[in-house]
Design an enzyme around this catalytic site. Structure first.
Site, PDB file in Angstrom:
ATOM      1  CG  HIS A  74      61.743  44.058  99.985  1.00 16.32           C
ATOM      2  ND1 HIS A  74      61.530  43.780 101.185  1.00 16.32           N
ATOM      3  CD2 HIS A  74      60.400  44.748 100.340  1.00 16.32           C
ATOM      4  CE1 HIS A  74      61.079  44.078 101.959  1.00 16.32           C
ATOM      5  NE2 HIS A  74      60.853  45.200 101.653  1.00 16.32           N
ATOM      6  CE  LYS A 127      67.144  30.093 103.100  1.00 13.90           C
ATOM      7  NZ  LYS A 127      67.307  30.991 103.895  1.00 13.90           N
ATOM      8  NE  ARG A 128      57.147  30.276  98.064  1.00 17.85           N
ATOM      9  CZ  ARG A 128      56.265  31.190  97.876  1.00 17.85           C
ATOM     10  NH1 ARG A 128      55.370  32.359  98.506  1.00 17.85           N
ATOM     11  NH2 ARG A 128      56.449  30.811  96.503  1.00 17.85           N
ATOM     12  CE  LYS A 139      64.041  31.559  98.731  1.00 19.81           C
ATOM     13  NZ  LYS A 139      64.356  33.256 100.061  1.00 19.81           N
ATOM     14  CB  THR A 172      64.293  37.183 108.149  1.00 18.41           C
ATOM     15  OG1 THR A 172      63.156  36.859 107.118  1.00 18.41           O
ATOM     16  CG2 THR A 172      64.136  38.997 107.414  1.00 18.41           C
ATOM     17  CE  LYS A 193      62.130  35.358 110.875  1.00 13.52           C
ATOM     18  NZ  LYS A 193      60.685  34.689 109.577  1.00 13.52           N
TER      19      LYS A 193
HETATM   20  C1  OX2 Z   1      62.054  38.502 100.166  1.00  9.68           C
HETATM   21  C2  OX2 Z   1      63.744  38.927  99.610  1.00  9.68           C
HETATM   22  O1  OX2 Z   1      64.057  37.656  98.787  1.00  9.68           O
HETATM   23  C3  OX2 Z   1      64.664  38.311 101.285  1.00  9.68           C
HETATM   24  O2  OX2 Z   1      65.939  38.569 100.801  1.00  9.68           O
HETATM   25  C4  OX2 Z   1      63.985  39.702 102.688  1.00  9.68           C
HETATM   26  O3  OX2 Z   1      64.747  38.822 103.556  1.00  9.68           O
HETATM   27  C5  OX2 Z   1      62.664  40.051 102.301  1.00  9.68           C
HETATM   28  O4  OX2 Z   1      62.664  40.188 101.347  1.00  9.68           O
HETATM   29  C6  OX2 Z   1      62.413  40.702 103.720  1.00  9.68           C
HETATM   30  O5  OX2 Z   1      63.102  42.235 103.167  1.00  9.68           O
HETATM   31  N1  OX2 Z   1      59.783  39.345  97.590  1.00  9.68           N
HETATM   32  N2  OX2 Z   1      60.498  38.657  99.073  1.00  9.68           N
HETATM   33  C7  OX2 Z   1      61.821  38.905  99.547  1.00  9.68           C
HETATM   34  O6  OX2 Z   1      61.713  40.495  98.136  1.00  9.68           O
HETATM   35  C8  OX2 Z   1      60.924  40.145  97.242  1.00  9.68           C
HETATM   36  C9  OX2 Z   1      60.123  40.878  96.126  1.00  9.68           C
END
Ligand code: OX2
Length: 801
Positions: free
Chosen positions: A350, A538-539, A544, A646, A650
């Site tokens: 991820h 988002k976080r 970001k 994601t 949404k």
């Molecule tokens: C997140 C990613 O940062 C994000 O881009 C992605 O959409 C999401 O995972 C689902 O795939 N922790 N969180 C992520 O990666 C990690 C490691």
């Protein structure tokens, strides 16, 4: 007994309230009503749950286990009622009893068992898998506290407080003591050989922990299929280790499931996190083995009947654990155990951010998991021998790809080497895995690598949370899209109809009013629903680039203040983000946003043109209001850094326009909707790569007065009178040369924002673009994603009832 209509529901509900609390319906507290309702719904689903288990067993169906340290479920009541098709019976029944459904539903606390996208993806997958009749079960930890709740203090700082999500109880779970298993930590391994020359390994002097599963039904929409999310809870075993004080033992046990690790970017709190990881992985593997043996009496066919998907590296210890069980407990040879393990395991990456790629110091693993360490060490040696044979002159390959490197165990490398499939989560991300992060492995085993672009469940994220839009769509394209979301594309035939465009604008206005009310309730800030609602949710992370967004706000503010004739279309900038508690820079950005918000919102000079909102405590429930009430979706990460995103999907699905860089799944959104229906800005991955060596942030300060003026406010006390408070941000941009190219993309971002304002004012054209976004969002349904995993990685078929 399953209620079949309103009358039966009312009767059973009233009866159960009396039985549970000894009170009349009127006397019970809303939380009690919620709990009883939740239990009723769970019991209602239990018949399907049982039928699913029977069907899986009778069909000897292959089963998938999604191993994830996070499942960010949010609230379950509405989703479960709707998926079961009993929402109308229940809500109307409640109404006749004089009970407001929304009020009851709001009693449920979000199951915040995760950090962000990775955990929410796991939750979307559970919804989609059941809906698609795929036998996919989840495996995770039953955290007593979810991710911290975020408060903002008077100075604008993030303050973390515990998230006691189960305080009133969790009606969805069922404790399954009979399926408890034993998990071992510490101690040492005794090795002895038998008369045939085979070695036997015995883990002695261990600390034993009882892992007790709590099962939650994962209910599909419009089907009986009901999968299981198994959450493991740590309890004291009947014996404490002889070498450990009894109270110390209890406190160790209690630590394991205490809370979600509050970070999705860095590695810290190492021992405990390692312990959490092995705990749920070992328990999960054990329970898979038990289930499998009960049905087949052999593990020879494990690879044909079981798939384990590793959600990032957090559960990668499942690999050596399965090897251990196969060899030590069931007598398989190394080679057989390895072949079975590889056919079971697949791994999803991820992130390419190096600080998030987990590495464990050898000594930690050696001490905490002595037998597991031996297996990893042997895997590493064997990998070395494999390389030697296949690439005799490539010492370099060994150094760059070995599992144990410089005293650290590289979990992603272990995962890639030992899985039969590796995937990224968006096309651009998988491309980067192949060309950069895992390039050497990709050259050796190109067939292992595939892309699985993320998705979101259209039910939670649109059909259930945006009823106004759902009904509008139904009246134009019929009902079919509700069960087959790819049919949403039919909307393309209508996007030019002015009437529909106006209808859409009314729907959006309604959702914006709901969001405005939410903003007022949670912050006291009054926003104008006819202004542009521009959201970044988002976080909080440097890559970001929430900083870029707030810098643009500051720039606008300064222009309004200095140029009386400067006008912008009224704009409301909305932020929602949690920062990891130890992430100093991220917390500063939160403070900056809050301080800017205070100054700007109370300045009469901005004259209704500009509002800034920071919504505290970002959560799944909040997103269900925020995403569909927004006009603009900010996806502005440095190209190459956001694996997928994601939230972008949404927003899109609810008719917001993406303002983004060519990063993650935004690239695919852009390709589907076309450049006329989003706003793309900033440098591409390739541009950044060729620019990196020569980039000098200072040049942008010297060359752009706007940037200079904005940066000055970080060191002149503009925002809270303290000249030093935001110096870290200033230093990050200048002393550390702006690692994420905020200054390099600033001008392009300002222009992109100008385009947004200009386009927004042509209301019909804007609505048309929004409708095209909705029409093209079918691809981003997690129903599509999960079917691809099923077909291309797991080789599992939908179950027929
Ligand atoms: C997140 C990613 O940062 C994000 O881009 C992605 O959409 C999401 O995972 C689902 O795939 N922790 N969180 C992520 O990666 C990690 C490691």
């Amino acid at each position: 007994m399953m209620f079949r209509n309103k009358q039966e529901f009312k009767k059973e509900f009233s009866q159960r309230l009396i039985e549970a609390y000894g009170t009349t319906v009127d006397q019970t507290h809303p939380t009690e009503k919620y709990l009883v309702l939740g239990e009723m719904v769970r019991d209602y689903a239990s018949v399907n749950w049982k039928d699913t288990k029977v069907a899986v067993s009778e069909n000897q169906a292959k089963q998938v286990y999604y191993f994830s340290m996070e499942f960010l479920l949010g609230r379950m009541l509405t989703s479960n009622l709707r998926n079961l098709g009993i929402y109308d019976i229940v809500t109307e029944g409640l109404e006749e009893l004089g009970i407001d459904y929304e009020n009851l539903a709001s009693m449920e606390r979000d199951a915040g068992l995760g950090n962000g996208g990775l955990g929410r993806l796991a939750a979307c997958f559970m919804d989609s898998a059941a809906t698609e009749n795929l036998p996919v079960n989840g495996n995770c930890i039953r955290y007593q506290c979810g991710l911290f709740r975020q408060r903002i203090d008077d100075q604008g700082n993030q303050v973390e407080v515990p998230d006691m999500w189960m305080r009133i109880g969790n009606p969805w779970e069922v404790r399954k003591l009979k399926h408890s298993v034993d998990v071992k930590f510490w101690g040492n391994v005794e090795v002895h050989g038998d008369e045939n020359g085979n070695l036997h390994f015995n883990h002695v002097n261990a600390e034993h922990i009882l892992a007790v599963p709590y099962d939650m039904p994962m209910i599909g929409a419009g089907t009986k299929m009901t999968n299981t999310l198994r959450l493991w809870s740590a309890e004291a075993a009947d014996e404490s280790p002889s070498w450990m004080d009894y109270r110390e033992y209890l406190s160790e046990v209690n630590q394991i499931c205490l809370n979600v690790y509050p970070d999705d970017s860095t590695e810290e709190g190492k021992y405990l996190r390692l312990k959490q990881q092995y705990f749920f992985v070992s328990a999960g593997i054990d329970s898979i083995i038990n289930t499998h043996l009960k049905q087949y009496d052999t593990l020879d066919n494990l690879g044909e009947k079981v798939s384990v998907q590793l959600n990032d590296t957090h559960p990668v210890l499942a690999i050596p654990e399965l090897m251990r069980v196969l060899m030590d407990d069931y007598g398989y040879s190394w080679d057989r155990a390895q072949a079975i393990t590889m056919s079971v395991m697949s791994y999803t990456n991820h992130t390419v951010m190096s600080e998030a790629l987990e590495k464990w110091p050898v000594e930690y693993v050696q001490k905490l998991l002595p037998r597991i360490y031996m297996i990893i060490d042997e895997l590493n040696s064997r990998y070395g021998r494999f390389l030697n044979e296949r690439y005799p002159n490539r010492q370099d390959l060994w150094y760059s790809t070995r599992i144990i490197d410089n005293g650290m165990i590289h979990m992603a490398r272990l995962a890639v080497i030992m899985s039969h499939a590796v995937n990224g989560v968006a096309e651009i991300h998988t491309g980067l895995l192949e060309s950069e992060l895992f390039h050497e492995y990709y050259s050796m085993w190109p067939e292992k690598f595939t892309n699985k672009t993320n998705g979101i469940t259209p039910r939670r994220w649109m059909l259930y949370s945006n009823p106004e839009l759902r009904e509008m769509l139904k009246s134009h394209i019929g009902k079919g899209f509700e069960t087959d979301f790819s049919k949403i594309e039919k909307l393309m035939n209508h996007v030019d109809e002015p009437k529909l465009q106006e209808e859409f604008l009314r729907v959006k206005q309604k959702r914006k009013e709901i969001l405005a009310a939410y903003i007022q309730r949670s912050t006291g800030i009054i926003v104008d629903p006819s202004s542009i609602f521009d959201s970044q949710a988002k976080r909080l992370h440097a890559y970001k680039r929430q900083l870029l967004n707030i810098m643009h706000v500051i720039y606008l503010y300064q222009r309004i203040k200095s140029d009386r004739n400067f006008r912008i279309y009224p704009h409301t900038f909305i932020f929602a983000a949690k920062a990891a508690p130890s992430y100093v820079f991220a917390k500063k950005v939160i403070k900056l946003i809050n301080c800017v918000s205070k100054v700007v919102n109370s300045d009469p000079d901005v004259n209704g043109m500009l509002k800034v909102v920071f919504l505290p405590n970002y959560s799944v429930s909040m997103s269900e209001v925020l995403m569909n009430g927004s006009d603009v979706s900010e996806q502005i990460s440095t190209a190459g850094k956001e694996a997928s995103g994601t939230g972008n999907m949404k927003f899109m699905m609810n008719g917001a326009i993406t303002l983004g860089t060519l990063d993650g799944a935004t690239v695919e959104i852009d390709r589907l909707v076309g450049r006329e229906n989003d706003v793309i800005f900033g440098m591409t991955v390739e541009e950044i790569e060729s620019f990196r060596q020569t980039y000098r942030a200072m040049d942008y300060v010297n060359g752009d007065e706007r940037i200079r003026k904005v940066l000055n406010t970080f060191i002149d006390g503009t925002w809270n009178g303290d000249r030093d408070d935001f110096r870290t941000i200033y230093d990050e941009l200048l002393m550390k040369n702006d690692e994420y190219f905020v200054l390099a993309d600033f001008d392009s971002y300002v222009q992109a924002q100008e385009q947004i304002s200009a386009r927004y004012q042509d209301r019909h054209a804007w609505a048309r673009s929004c409708l095209i976004n909705i029409a093209k969002s079918g691809y981003f349904s997690s129903d599509r994603t999960i079917c691809q995993y099923a077909d291309e990685i797991w080789n599992v078929k939908p179950l027929k009832f």
